[in-house]
Write a protein that holds these residues in place. Sequence first.
Motif, short mmCIF file in Angstrom:
data_model
loop_
_atom_site.label_atom_id
_atom_site.label_comp_id
_atom_site.label_asym_id
_atom_site.label_seq_id
_atom_site.Cartn_x
_atom_site.Cartn_y
_atom_site.Cartn_z
N ILE A 43 0.82 -1.20 0.00
CA ILE A 43 0.00 0.00 0.00
C ILE A 43 0.86 1.26 0.00
N LEU A 44 0.58 2.14 -0.95
CA LEU A 44 1.13 3.49 -0.96
C LEU A 44 -0.02 4.43 -0.59
N GLU A 45 0.22 5.40 0.28
CA GLU A 45 -0.85 6.26 0.74
C GLU A 45 -0.61 7.71 0.31
N ALA A 46 -1.71 8.38 -0.06
CA ALA A 46 -1.65 9.78 -0.44
C ALA A 46 -2.87 10.49 0.13
N PRO A 47 -2.67 11.47 1.05
CA PRO A 47 -3.79 12.19 1.63
C PRO A 47 -4.27 13.37 0.80
N SER A 48 -3.59 13.62 -0.32
CA SER A 48 -3.95 14.76 -1.16
C SER A 48 -3.59 14.48 -2.61
N GLY A 49 -4.11 15.32 -3.51
CA GLY A 49 -3.79 15.16 -4.92
C GLY A 49 -2.32 15.41 -5.22
N LYS A 50 -1.73 16.39 -4.55
CA LYS A 50 -0.32 16.71 -4.77
C LYS A 50 0.57 15.53 -4.41
N VAL A 51 0.31 14.93 -3.25
CA VAL A 51 1.10 13.77 -2.84
C VAL A 51 0.86 12.60 -3.79
N ALA A 52 -0.38 12.45 -4.25
CA ALA A 52 -0.71 11.36 -5.17
C ALA A 52 0.12 11.46 -6.45
N LEU A 53 0.24 12.66 -6.99
CA LEU A 53 1.01 12.84 -8.23
C LEU A 53 2.49 12.52 -8.00
N GLU A 54 2.98 12.83 -6.80
CA GLU A 54 4.37 12.49 -6.47
C GLU A 54 4.54 10.98 -6.35
N LYS A 55 3.53 10.31 -5.78
CA LYS A 55 3.61 8.86 -5.56
C LYS A 55 3.57 8.07 -6.87
N LEU A 56 3.09 8.69 -7.94
CA LEU A 56 3.06 7.99 -9.23
C LEU A 56 4.46 7.58 -9.67
N ALA A 57 5.48 8.29 -9.18
CA ALA A 57 6.86 7.95 -9.52
C ALA A 57 7.25 6.59 -8.96
N GLU A 58 6.52 6.10 -7.95
CA GLU A 58 6.81 4.79 -7.37
C GLU A 58 6.13 3.65 -8.15
N GLU A 59 5.48 4.01 -9.25
CA GLU A 59 4.90 3.07 -10.20
C GLU A 59 3.92 2.08 -9.56
N PRO A 60 2.83 2.59 -8.99
CA PRO A 60 1.80 1.68 -8.50
C PRO A 60 1.16 0.93 -9.66
N ALA A 61 0.63 -0.26 -9.37
CA ALA A 61 -0.01 -1.06 -10.42
C ALA A 61 -1.51 -0.80 -10.47
N LEU A 62 -2.04 -0.14 -9.44
CA LEU A 62 -3.47 0.09 -9.36
C LEU A 62 -3.73 1.28 -8.44
N ILE A 63 -4.79 2.04 -8.71
CA ILE A 63 -5.09 3.24 -7.92
C ILE A 63 -6.51 3.17 -7.38
N ILE A 64 -6.65 3.49 -6.08
CA ILE A 64 -7.97 3.71 -5.47
C ILE A 64 -8.08 5.21 -5.22
N LEU A 65 -9.08 5.85 -5.79
CA LEU A 65 -9.15 7.31 -5.78
C LEU A 65 -10.44 7.81 -5.14
N ASP A 66 -10.28 8.64 -4.10
CA ASP A 66 -11.41 9.36 -3.51
C ASP A 66 -11.55 10.68 -4.25
N LEU A 67 -12.76 11.06 -4.62
CA LEU A 67 -12.96 12.29 -5.38
C LEU A 67 -12.96 13.55 -4.51
N GLY A 68 -13.20 13.40 -3.21
CA GLY A 68 -13.32 14.56 -2.34
C GLY A 68 -12.01 14.93 -1.68
N LEU A 69 -11.03 15.38 -2.44
CA LEU A 69 -9.72 15.73 -1.91
C LEU A 69 -9.64 17.22 -1.55
#
Length: 229
Positions: free
Chosen positions: A32-58
């Motif tokens: 599990i990679l965790e991102a509490p915000s959109g900004k952190v999520a975009l940074e975490k993409l560099a870690e090459e996740p294979a799947l994303i669970i996305l909450d729309l209310g960020l």
Amino acid sequence: MTGAPIKVLAIDDEPPIRKLLRMGLATQGYEILEAPSGKVALEKLAEEPALIILDLGLPDIDGHELLRTIRARNESIPIVVLSSRGDEAGKVKALDLGADDYITKPFGMDELLARLRAALRHQLQAQGERPVFRTGDLSVDLVRRIVKLGEREVKLSPKEYDLLRVLVQHAGKVLTHRFLLKELWDELTDAQYLRVYVRQLRQKIEADPERPQFVLTETGIGYRLRAPD
């Protein structure tokens, strides 16, 4: 689950939800990679996740815009929206922007895990589309354009086959009415035509068209073909 763990990026600003996802997915062997915000999520993409669970209310980036950005960067990564927003328009927009599935909070972990597995299967299928698709006793030969139920060949009209082919190519994924109309009629046709062809297709491939097992209805949104076995 065997082999290297599958990385899942969980984007949600609620710590209790992230904890629930972390605990529930870790027991199934996911990393599990965790991102509490959109900004952190975009940074975490560099870690090459294979799947994303996305909450729309960020808190910082509109969830739909983040979905659009992620999909622009990676066309194939499965994205499952997990949101408290249950409005039909929001669901349709997310699916049209490229989400593979949409689950409304509160949710059951078993259902979420099943949806994640379906999204991963769809990705594998898209990366190397099999010439013969099978789910249950339904088989579709995409090369020879032959549809069978068990050993019995099913005769479809050209438009019925085109509808089934699009569903097969995205098996396990919810396809919105708008998407299907665009694929089959360039969006210039009334949605009633789609309903007519879905009904005709069900008459030919379902044991009980009133209780379909293959072409499933997502009420108010579109249709989903049962994922391959």
